[in-house]
Design a protein around this motif. Sequence first.
Motif, PDB file in Angstrom:
ATOM      1  N   CYS A  86      57.756  63.692  30.440  1.00 35.83           N
ATOM      2  CA  CYS A  86      59.005  64.277  30.919  1.00 35.83           C
ATOM      3  C   CYS A  86      58.899  65.793  30.904  1.00 35.83           C
ATOM      4  O   CYS A  86      57.956  66.356  30.348  1.00 35.83           O
ATOM      5  CB  CYS A  86      60.204  63.809  30.081  1.00 35.83           C
ATOM      6  N   GLU A 121      64.007  67.434  28.472  1.00 31.35           N
ATOM      7  CA  GLU A 121      64.307  66.037  28.797  1.00 31.35           C
ATOM      8  C   GLU A 121      63.869  65.106  27.664  1.00 31.35           C
ATOM      9  O   GLU A 121      63.057  65.461  26.813  1.00 31.35           O
ATOM     10  CB  GLU A 121      63.606  65.624  30.090  1.00 31.35           C
ATOM     11  N   SER A 180      66.919  56.847  35.951  1.00 28.51           N
ATOM     12  CA  SER A 180      65.948  57.582  35.139  1.00 28.51           C
ATOM     13  C   SER A 180      66.368  59.031  34.984  1.00 28.51           C
ATOM     14  O   SER A 180      66.895  59.651  35.896  1.00 28.51           O
ATOM     15  CB  SER A 180      64.562  57.519  35.786  1.00 28.51           C
ATOM     16  N   SER A 181      66.128  59.581  33.795  1.00 28.67           N
ATOM     17  CA  SER A 181      66.471  60.981  33.538  1.00 28.67           C
ATOM     18  C   SER A 181      65.245  61.785  33.146  1.00 28.67           C
ATOM     19  O   SER A 181      65.370  62.837  32.553  1.00 28.67           O
ATOM     20  CB  SER A 181      67.515  61.066  32.417  1.00 28.67           C
ATOM     21  N   GLN A 182      64.046  61.252  33.448  1.00 28.75           N
ATOM     22  CA  GLN A 182      62.856  61.994  33.061  1.00 28.75           C
ATOM     23  C   GLN A 182      61.998  62.312  34.283  1.00 28.75           C
ATOM     24  O   GLN A 182      61.932  61.546  35.240  1.00 28.75           O
ATOM     25  CB  GLN A 182      62.040  61.234  32.004  1.00 28.75           C
ATOM     26  N   GLN A 186      72.799  70.631  36.232  1.00 28.93           N
ATOM     27  CA  GLN A 186      72.890  69.674  35.144  1.00 28.93           C
ATOM     28  C   GLN A 186      72.502  70.275  33.803  1.00 28.93           C
ATOM     29  O   GLN A 186      72.515  69.592  32.783  1.00 28.93           O
ATOM     30  CB  GLN A 186      72.004  68.459  35.442  1.00 28.93           C
TER      31      GLN A 186
END
Length: 634
Positions: free
Chosen positions: A198, A202, A252-254, A303
């Motif tokens: 990541c 993150e 997904s956040s990576q 973000q």
Amino acid sequence: MPIQLPAPDQVRAIVVGIERYAGLGERFTAHGAAKGAFSFVHWLIERKVSPSSIALWISMADGSDAGQASHAAGLVGVATREFVSEDFRGAMSQPDEILADGQFLMVYFCGHGVVSREGSTHIQQLLVLPEATKNQLRCIAIPNWQDLFHGSGWECFRKQLWIVDACRNQWSNAMPTTLEKWIPGKVHPVKQCSMFSCGTGETASITSDQGPRFTRELITTLRSKLPADRDWPDFVEAFNEAATRLRDESSSSQDPVLLIGADWSGSTLVPAPDLAAQLLGHLADLSWPNKDFLPYLRRVDIQSDFAEPLDLGLAVDRLCNLMAVRGLPPVLEFAARVARAAGSPKLEEWVKARLSPQQMAELADCLAADGGRARLSLWYRDDAGHSCIEGDLEILDAGGGLRTWSRPPAKSVTADTLVKVIGQWVDDVYAHVSTGSDVVVELYLSRKLLTSSALDTADIQTEEGEVVRLGRDLAVLLRSTDRYKGRMKRLRWTREAPAILSRLGAADANALHWADTADARKMVPAAFLAKTKEAPVWLGFESACQAGEALLDTALTEGLPAVIFLRASSDPAAMAPLLAQLQQLLRSSLDQLPDALRDWRSTGQDEVSKTASLLLDDPGHFPKIWAPFTQPGG
């Protein structure tokens, strides 16, 4: 065409999976990290790497024996050890018999990770050790570990693949502290290709049943990419495919990244590794305080949670690791916005040299379409031997690159020239930000001027002869300078105001107490200081009567932060609908209130709404150029 890597019998591997962090508590157990390590070992064995050439270091969540856990996972013949930091550090100091020879080294780590800038001007990836506690977050630094493997007997592995499946954010409850550094011996040329699960800031996804998400995606891709005529797939191509799937997946956040600048053949994998350092050098040349970069960072990375005090190096590193938007690397879009704001041809040329003509055209269109938002704070002073108005401009949204403000000197003022001087300040601001930008005006006035002159709804004339209607064309709020002058007024205000203003967040907030009768006036300030959810936030009245003047004095003396008063007398028949409108208006959040007030004044059907003045003194908000609770220059 990928280069030919050494055969499997020349491969050695160090595989680490840490689940148990007893000193940090159960909440920090990295359930699934050992599963990631086991799956990587299985893949190595599938590729015909001898189990005896693999050193496995694990720490199980339940404290069970490492060797038994490895055997239960179907790993036979793999040298498995319980991860104890001192043992591991000693084993890494020089290759043992398992790792004494070979040409291709693979290093895999899964567990907790953080980033830090301690002792360095660059971001460091730290790997958290099982002995970490909340008071001492014991870690090893990836850069130091990789430096060690350029020598100290590890130089026989001229090609090294590093895979780190760990978070890359910062922890707020402990200061990362690396162990005593390894001291590498003579440095030798070694090609290291590093894959991180990541980007900076993150977290890496992991579950107890499926293990680490990035590892799973990477191994799945490696298995599907094996060519018929080679022992190894194209690792970089496999990484890119796995990373793309994670980036494109909505849940997904990576954003996996390659952070080393060259592969084993020396070909560039990512932009020059000194990109961040070069940009930080250009930013240093601007001599801006770090906080001035915040609007531009927030504009590019919406973000983010960038805040003061800003670590600019960490912020730039995060932007370097974000994927392109509209074909533009976020770090270069940020640099372009700053260059435009600072009027820096040198930084503009640096950006231009790194973008294609098509990207430059896209960037120009993007910046041209973006407006901006700024807050003009004007402070009336009569304490320095003469009357003047000081001003400061804070950029709230950089838009296409609002330039920073070089604050002009104070402007002298008399009772007859107040409106004219305010107009001069507005002229100065629009010359700076252009008329396409949105400007909020805050007027810091003395008690006398709050009610004796309707400055917040005055018509001002620009140098071009245009009339600007304050309060309708520009959002305007009043502030009281008296709160900063009197010690007891300041004490009561800073004590009572935060609790009163916090009630605005409730859906059923009692926004307004209208003191239009003797009984209603008697309830002030007790009604506001009550510790109940029914207690009101705003005090309202008509200032055209003597009682109104007394109520304003009471509000300032008792620390009531939010006051609305009507400068014109209202028709009694129209008061009910007017108060209903005000209840709705005054439930607006503090940051949305100026625009809501401007819109309400502009659309009001009667003259009374156009003469409503809002006094809002929030102890949590202050022009940043002025020290809290003092007058500018006082």
